[in-house]
Design a protein around this motif. Structure first.
Motif, PDB file in Angstrom:
ATOM      1  N   THR A 109      11.615  17.780  -3.009  1.00  0.00           N
ATOM      2  CA  THR A 109      11.784  17.049  -4.267  1.00  0.00           C
ATOM      3  C   THR A 109      10.551  16.230  -4.613  1.00  0.00           C
ATOM      4  O   THR A 109      10.332  15.882  -5.776  1.00  0.00           O
ATOM      5  CB  THR A 109      12.986  16.088  -4.205  1.00  0.00           C
ATOM      6  N   GLY A 110       9.746  15.888  -3.608  1.00  0.00           N
ATOM      7  CA  GLY A 110       8.567  15.066  -3.845  1.00  0.00           C
ATOM      8  C   GLY A 110       8.870  13.591  -4.022  1.00  0.00           C
ATOM      9  O   GLY A 110       7.959  12.794  -4.280  1.00  0.00           O
ATOM     10  N   ILE A 111      10.119  13.200  -3.867  1.00  0.00           N
ATOM     11  CA  ILE A 111      10.516  11.790  -4.019  1.00  0.00           C
ATOM     12  C   ILE A 111      10.290  11.067  -2.698  1.00  0.00           C
ATOM     13  O   ILE A 111      10.740  11.522  -1.643  1.00  0.00           O
ATOM     14  CB  ILE A 111      11.999  11.687  -4.431  1.00  0.00           C
ATOM     15  N   GLN A 112       9.588   9.948  -2.753  1.00  0.00           N
ATOM     16  CA  GLN A 112       9.249   9.199  -1.549  1.00  0.00           C
ATOM     17  C   GLN A 112      10.477   8.899  -0.686  1.00  0.00           C
ATOM     18  O   GLN A 112      10.495   9.155   0.517  1.00  0.00           O
ATOM     19  CB  GLN A 112       8.546   7.890  -1.941  1.00  0.00           C
ATOM     20  N   ASP A 113      11.511   8.342  -1.290  1.00  0.00           N
ATOM     21  CA  ASP A 113      12.719   7.966  -0.547  1.00  0.00           C
ATOM     22  C   ASP A 113      13.375   9.205   0.076  1.00  0.00           C
ATOM     23  O   ASP A 113      13.877   9.160   1.204  1.00  0.00           O
ATOM     24  CB  ASP A 113      13.718   7.272  -1.478  1.00  0.00           C
ATOM     25  N   GLY A 142       0.780  -1.225   0.000  1.00  0.00           N
ATOM     26  CA  GLY A 142       0.000   0.000   0.000  1.00  0.00           C
ATOM     27  C   GLY A 142       0.813   1.277   0.000  1.00  0.00           C
ATOM     28  O   GLY A 142       0.278   2.354   0.275  1.00  0.00           O
ATOM     29  N   ILE A 143       2.113   1.172  -0.288  1.00  0.00           N
ATOM     30  CA  ILE A 143       2.963   2.365  -0.350  1.00  0.00           C
ATOM     31  C   ILE A 143       3.121   2.738  -1.812  1.00  0.00           C
ATOM     32  O   ILE A 143       3.894   2.129  -2.548  1.00  0.00           O
ATOM     33  CB  ILE A 143       4.349   2.123   0.286  1.00  0.00           C
ATOM     34  N   ARG A 144       2.364   3.722  -2.236  1.00  0.00           N
ATOM     35  CA  ARG A 144       2.403   4.157  -3.631  1.00  0.00           C
ATOM     36  C   ARG A 144       2.701   5.646  -3.669  1.00  0.00           C
ATOM     37  O   ARG A 144       2.105   6.426  -2.934  1.00  0.00           O
ATOM     38  CB  ARG A 144       1.081   3.855  -4.330  1.00  0.00           C
ATOM     39  N   ALA A 145       3.641   6.010  -4.515  1.00  0.00           N
ATOM     40  CA  ALA A 145       4.022   7.412  -4.650  1.00  0.00           C
ATOM     41  C   ALA A 145       4.312   7.709  -6.111  1.00  0.00           C
ATOM     42  O   ALA A 145       4.673   6.814  -6.875  1.00  0.00           O
ATOM     43  CB  ALA A 145       5.246   7.712  -3.789  1.00  0.00           C
ATOM     44  N   LYS A 146       4.158   8.968  -6.491  1.00  0.00           N
ATOM     45  CA  LYS A 146       4.392   9.345  -7.885  1.00  0.00           C
ATOM     46  C   LYS A 146       5.860   9.201  -8.261  1.00  0.00           C
ATOM     47  O   LYS A 146       6.202   8.808  -9.373  1.00  0.00           O
ATOM     48  CB  LYS A 146       3.922  10.780  -8.117  1.00  0.00           C
ATOM     49  N   LYS A 147       6.744   9.528  -7.317  1.00  0.00           N
ATOM     50  CA  LYS A 147       8.183   9.429  -7.560  1.00  0.00           C
ATOM     51  C   LYS A 147       8.820   8.611  -6.444  1.00  0.00           C
ATOM     52  O   LYS A 147       8.783   9.011  -5.274  1.00  0.00           O
ATOM     53  CB  LYS A 147       8.811  10.817  -7.614  1.00  0.00           C
ATOM     54  N   VAL A 148       9.371   7.461  -6.785  1.00  0.00           N
ATOM     55  CA  VAL A 148       9.980   6.590  -5.780  1.00  0.00           C
ATOM     56  C   VAL A 148      11.074   5.750  -6.427  1.00  0.00           C
ATOM     57  O   VAL A 148      10.917   5.265  -7.538  1.00  0.00           O
ATOM     58  CB  VAL A 148       8.901   5.690  -5.112  1.00  0.00           C
ATOM     59  N   PHE A 149      12.203   5.609  -5.720  1.00  0.00           N
ATOM     60  CA  PHE A 149      13.326   4.833  -6.232  1.00  0.00           C
ATOM     61  C   PHE A 149      13.368   3.415  -5.667  1.00  0.00           C
ATOM     62  O   PHE A 149      13.975   2.529  -6.238  1.00  0.00           O
ATOM     63  CB  PHE A 149      14.651   5.527  -5.900  1.00  0.00           C
ATOM     64  N   GLY A 150      12.741   3.213  -4.514  1.00  0.00           N
ATOM     65  CA  GLY A 150      12.754   1.888  -3.895  1.00  0.00           C
ATOM     66  C   GLY A 150      14.005   1.621  -3.085  1.00  0.00           C
ATOM     67  O   GLY A 150      14.594   0.540  -3.160  1.00  0.00           O
TER      68      GLY A 150
END
Length: 237
Positions: A69-73, A35-43
């Motif tokens: 930056t809006g990046i999940q990580d 359930g972890i969904r983001a527009k920008k994510v590197f994992g």
């Protein structure tokens, strides 16, 4: 990380490049399954994020830039490298509006917001929000305060039981789980709060709401269990 030396060479560009290098597609897919969904994510895995945070040290200015930056990580890392004492109520309001999954919500509340000066006021305020993850943030903060704020008196937590009763009928998955989490964590703080938590759960149990009945049943299972009761009795000696 406390007392670590800030490496001024860690610019936002260098940090994002390192996050990208550490990311893995299989982790992105695994996050989505939970359930972890983001527009920008590197994992990037949590152990790798923790290791990178230790390399960087505390750097509040970098944390602010990483969040933007809006990046999940990068946002999880921002919570790890930012300095709680420098977190303002205004910053908390800006960041909470960006919560779009339980990981960024819980991670930020756990590593940063729970230690911020405005933690208690925001915990109470956010429980009234309409947005699912902003509202979750209020209950996540309460859950973390229950075991991280050692100086807080029982009165603050007793007040929060009224909030839990008020919101126990919210059927949204990530809200009801956070309400339950706050109830359980507060109820494990000491025997007095345990009794109050059990009484709260019993009242919630009578509500005509699937969420309320689930919150109650799951909480009572743990709070009345022998493991919790034995630990609290030992603590009172």
């Amino acid at each position: 990380m406390a007392g670590s030396v800030v490496d001024t060479e860690w610019s936002v560009g260098r940090t994002v490049a390192e996050l990208r290098r550490l990311g893995a597609k299989r982790n992105v897919e695994g996050m989505a399954r939970y359930g972890i969904r983001a527009k920008k994510v590197f994992g990037v895995s949590k152990p790798n994020l923790d290791a990178l945070a230790r390399k960087i040290g505390k750097n509040h200015a970098l944390g602010l830039k990483l969040w933007s930056t809006g990046i999940q990580d990068a946002r999880i890392l921002a919570g790890l490298v930012s300095e709680p004492a420098k977190v303002t109520a205004a910053q908390m309001e800006l960041w909470v509006r960006d919560f779009d999954n339980w990981d960024s919500c819980d991670g930020t509340c756990c590593h940063l917001f729970v230690l911020a000066p405005a933690a208690w006021s925001k915990a109470l305020a956010w429980t009234k929000r309409k947005d699912e993850f902003q509202k979750r943030g209020g209950f996540a903060l309460a859950a973390y305060l229950a075991y991280r704020d050692k100086a807080a008196g029982d009165a603050k937590f007793l007040e929060f039981f009224r909030v839990i009763e008020r919101e126990a009928g919210d059927e949204r998955n990530f809200v009801r789980k956070a309400v339950n989490w706050a109830l359980r964590n507060i109820g494990k703080r000491n025997l007095r709060l345990n009794r109050a938590a059990i009484a709260t759960a019993r009242r919630i149990q009578k509500r005509e709401s699937r969420a309320a009945r689930w919150i109650s049943a799951d909480a009572l299972r743990e709070l009345e269990g022998e493991a919790v009761q034995a630990r609290l009795r030992r603590k009172e000696r």
